[in-house]
Write an enzyme that holds these catalytic residues in place. Structure first.
Site, mmCIF file in Angstrom:
data_model
loop_
_atom_site.group_PDB
_atom_site.id
_atom_site.type_symbol
_atom_site.label_atom_id
_atom_site.label_comp_id
_atom_site.label_asym_id
_atom_site.label_seq_id
_atom_site.Cartn_x
_atom_site.Cartn_y
_atom_site.Cartn_z
ATOM 1 N N CYS A 185 1.042 -1.164 0.088
ATOM 2 C CA CYS A 185 0.028 0.311 -0.267
ATOM 3 C C CYS A 185 1.116 1.454 0.279
ATOM 4 O O CYS A 185 0.321 2.319 -0.307
ATOM 5 C CB CYS A 185 -1.026 0.299 1.132
ATOM 6 S SG CYS A 185 -1.872 -1.005 1.140
ATOM 7 N N HIS A 204 -2.851 7.817 2.114
ATOM 8 C CA HIS A 204 -3.820 5.583 1.262
ATOM 9 C C HIS A 204 -5.173 6.041 2.475
ATOM 10 O O HIS A 204 -5.121 5.797 3.677
ATOM 11 C CB HIS A 204 -2.521 5.180 1.806
ATOM 12 C CG HIS A 204 -3.223 3.923 2.020
ATOM 13 N ND1 HIS A 204 -3.927 3.281 0.910
ATOM 14 C CD2 HIS A 204 -3.437 2.454 2.814
ATOM 15 C CE1 HIS A 204 -4.210 1.831 1.044
ATOM 16 N NE2 HIS A 204 -4.047 1.435 1.911
ATOM 17 N N ASN A 244 -10.019 -0.088 0.245
ATOM 18 C CA ASN A 244 -8.291 -0.177 0.402
ATOM 19 C C ASN A 244 -8.416 -0.662 -1.141
ATOM 20 O O ASN A 244 -8.552 -1.414 -1.649
ATOM 21 C CB ASN A 244 -8.664 -1.279 1.108
ATOM 22 C CG ASN A 244 -6.548 -0.911 1.119
ATOM 23 O OD1 ASN A 244 -5.890 -0.295 0.225
ATOM 24 N ND2 ASN A 244 -6.304 -1.173 2.685
HETATM 25 O O1 UT7 Z 1 -3.801 -0.925 3.660
HETATM 26 C C1 UT7 Z 1 -3.365 -2.332 3.952
HETATM 27 C C2 UT7 Z 1 -3.490 -1.369 5.722
HETATM 28 N N1 UT7 Z 1 -4.226 -2.419 6.287
HETATM 29 C C3 UT7 Z 1 -5.075 -1.853 6.958
HETATM 30 O O2 UT7 Z 1 -4.655 -0.679 7.404
HETATM 31 C C4 UT7 Z 1 -6.272 -1.441 7.745
HETATM 32 C C5 UT7 Z 1 -6.060 -1.931 8.702
HETATM 33 N N2 UT7 Z 1 -7.760 -2.508 10.316
HETATM 34 C C6 UT7 Z 1 -8.089 -2.035 10.168
HETATM 35 O O3 UT7 Z 1 -8.930 -1.583 8.974
HETATM 36 C C7 UT7 Z 1 -9.169 -2.923 10.597
HETATM 37 O O4 UT7 Z 1 -8.293 -3.196 11.932
HETATM 38 C C8 UT7 Z 1 -10.397 -3.410 10.676
HETATM 39 C C9 UT7 Z 1 -11.249 -3.117 9.438
HETATM 40 C C10 UT7 Z 1 -10.104 -4.690 9.735
HETATM 41 C C11 UT7 Z 1 -11.334 -4.148 11.758
HETATM 42 O O5 UT7 Z 1 -11.981 -3.517 12.681
HETATM 43 P P1 UT7 Z 1 -11.532 -4.086 13.690
HETATM 44 O O6 UT7 Z 1 -12.060 -2.525 14.724
HETATM 45 O O7 UT7 Z 1 -10.677 -3.796 13.822
HETATM 46 O O8 UT7 Z 1 -12.324 -5.388 14.160
HETATM 47 P P2 UT7 Z 1 -11.672 -6.858 14.716
HETATM 48 O O9 UT7 Z 1 -10.624 -6.993 13.761
HETATM 49 O O10 UT7 Z 1 -11.296 -6.308 16.383
HETATM 50 O O11 UT7 Z 1 -12.858 -7.915 14.926
HETATM 51 C C12 UT7 Z 1 -14.187 -6.639 15.309
HETATM 52 C C13 UT7 Z 1 -15.556 -8.363 15.016
HETATM 53 C C14 UT7 Z 1 -14.515 -9.333 15.622
HETATM 54 O O12 UT7 Z 1 -15.637 -10.259 16.232
HETATM 55 P P3 UT7 Z 1 -15.492 -10.844 17.951
HETATM 56 O O13 UT7 Z 1 -14.098 -11.503 17.929
HETATM 57 O O14 UT7 Z 1 -15.631 -9.148 18.801
HETATM 58 O O15 UT7 Z 1 -16.797 -11.468 17.713
HETATM 59 C C15 UT7 Z 1 -14.691 -10.424 13.808
HETATM 60 O O16 UT7 Z 1 -14.850 -11.693 13.840
HETATM 61 O O17 UT7 Z 1 -15.524 -7.950 14.599
HETATM 62 C C16 UT7 Z 1 -16.048 -9.112 14.029
HETATM 63 N N3 UT7 Z 1 -15.728 -8.871 11.962
HETATM 64 C C17 UT7 Z 1 -17.188 -8.763 11.521
HETATM 65 N N4 UT7 Z 1 -18.069 -8.288 11.276
HETATM 66 C C18 UT7 Z 1 -19.075 -8.435 10.637
HETATM 67 C C19 UT7 Z 1 -14.815 -8.827 11.293
HETATM 68 N N5 UT7 Z 1 -14.872 -8.966 10.406
HETATM 69 C C20 UT7 Z 1 -16.500 -8.252 10.013
HETATM 70 C C21 UT7 Z 1 -17.328 -8.123 8.500
HETATM 71 N N6 UT7 Z 1 -18.776 -8.445 9.358
HETATM 72 N N7 UT7 Z 1 -17.371 -7.936 7.545
#
Ligand code: UT7
Length: 332
Positions: free
Chosen positions: A115, A255, A285
């Protein structure tokens, strides 16, 4: 002899026509529009048609940037394409695009910095121009992440989109256009964002497909934690290297990985929303393509003016990150 400055003289982008909305994804995986919007800021993303690819999009964006710069393809000295999703392992994406554009006098290579690739590409272009190795360079960020996404993995498939953006960088006495570029990385954290299959370690086999090694895997919340301080620190360093202060910055073009990351970085840099450009809601993204697409749209929307000081900042797989300051010299 005075070192030539590197100035952006042309820009352009291409995104596929097909729109995949959050409502579409609700029908495909266990997700909701609310979750996606709240956690990422994304509402829709573009997905390539069957006959499109990274190179076809890169060529379209490149053609637009050349037209804007009034530079003919045969005048290009170098084409560098930042991508993690080239059409082939060989030839490079730059080779395919060179042929497509008819840029017969250009040196051609791809650059892999995920990225952050577009910022790395700008730094390379600036260096080649400073060294008098080239005078006109096409820098492209282009990605087709949709073909590497596991459409059953809700933690990644909702986040990414396809597209390409390009700029023409030229030697000029008008500069300094690209005033600074800061490049950083941490291979020790590479496990946080990977596509393990298809390279020499895990070449494509029936097993690699069965084990889903060809898909993108990300530990999102871990990436998030590293991304915010890293992008902010790189931006601060790039601003200082350019001899500027935070208050001198007119627009941050970051980004577009997550709206919450962008807002957190902007807060650290004490930039209010009027000085930050976002379009993540429409494209998700797009990895290396996101900054040049955002730049091109920011210009089209009248957000960039001659004399403005822009800062680009990105973070991605590798891990890689970086920032660049650009004094905008082109008329809109
Ligand atoms: O460009 C390259 C670099 N990449 C990035 O910069 C991405 C960086 N990370 C992010 O943008 C965020 O971490 C995400 C958008 C990927 C995820 O957001 P988060 O607030 O960090 O959520 P999480 O991964 O901690 O997940 C929270 C919950 C989980 O459930 P539990 O374990 O709390 O029950 C996941 O299983 O959300 C769940 N979950 C979803 N639920 C509904 C994960 N994906 C989804 C989804 N829909 N699509």
């Amino acid at each position: 002899m005075q070192t030539p400055d590197a100035v952006i003289t042309g820009w352009g982008h291409y995104v596929p026509e097909r729109v995949l909305t959050n409502a579409d994804l609700e029908r495909m995986v266990g997700t909701t529009n609310e979750w996606i919007v709240e956690r990422s800021g994304i509402r829709e993303r573009r997905i390539v048609a069957d006959d499109e690819s990274t190179c076809s999009m890169a060529a379209a964006a490149g053609r637009a940037a050349l037209a804007r710069a009034r530079v003919s393809a045969t005048d290009l000295d170098v084409i560098v394409i930042a991508t993690t999703t080239p059409d082939y392992l060989l030839p490079t994406a730059a080779a395919v695009v060179q042929h497509e554009l008819g840029a017969t006098n250009a040196g051609i290579f791809d650059l892999g910095a995920a990225c952050a690739g577009f910022i790395y590409g700008l730094a390379v272009a600036r260096g080649l121009i400073a060294a008098a190795s080239a005078r006109r360079i096409l820098v492209v960020g282009a990605e087709t992440i949709s073909r590497y996404v596991d459409w059953t993995d809700r933690s990644t498939c909702v986040l990414f989109g396809d597209g390409a953006g390009a700029v023409v960088v030229e030697a000029s006495a008008e500069g300094p256009g690209i005033a600074s570029a800061v490049l950083r990385g941490d291979g020790g954290k590479s496990e946080l964002l990977t596509v393990k299959g298809g390279g020499s370690k895990h070449p494509p086999t029936l097993e690699s497909v069965r084990d889903k090694l060809h898909h993108i895997r990300m530990q999102g919340s871990e990436v998030f934690k590293v991304a915010v301080p890293s992008m902010a620190a790189a931006a601060e360093e790039a601003i200082a290297q350019a001899g500027l202060r935070l208050r001198d910055i007119d627009l941050l073009v970051p980004h577009q990985a997550n709206l919450r990351i962008i807002e957190a970085v902007a807060k650290r840099l004490r930039l209010d929303a009027s000085r930050v450009f976002t379009n993540i809601e429409h494209y998700g993204n797009t990895s290396a393509a996101s900054i040049p697409i955002a730049l091109s749209e920011a210009i089209a929307q009248g957000r960039v003016h001659r004399g403005d000081r822009l800062v680009f900042a990105a973070f991605g797989g590798g891990m890689t990150w970086g920032a660049a300051v650009v004094n905008w010299t082109a008329a809109p």
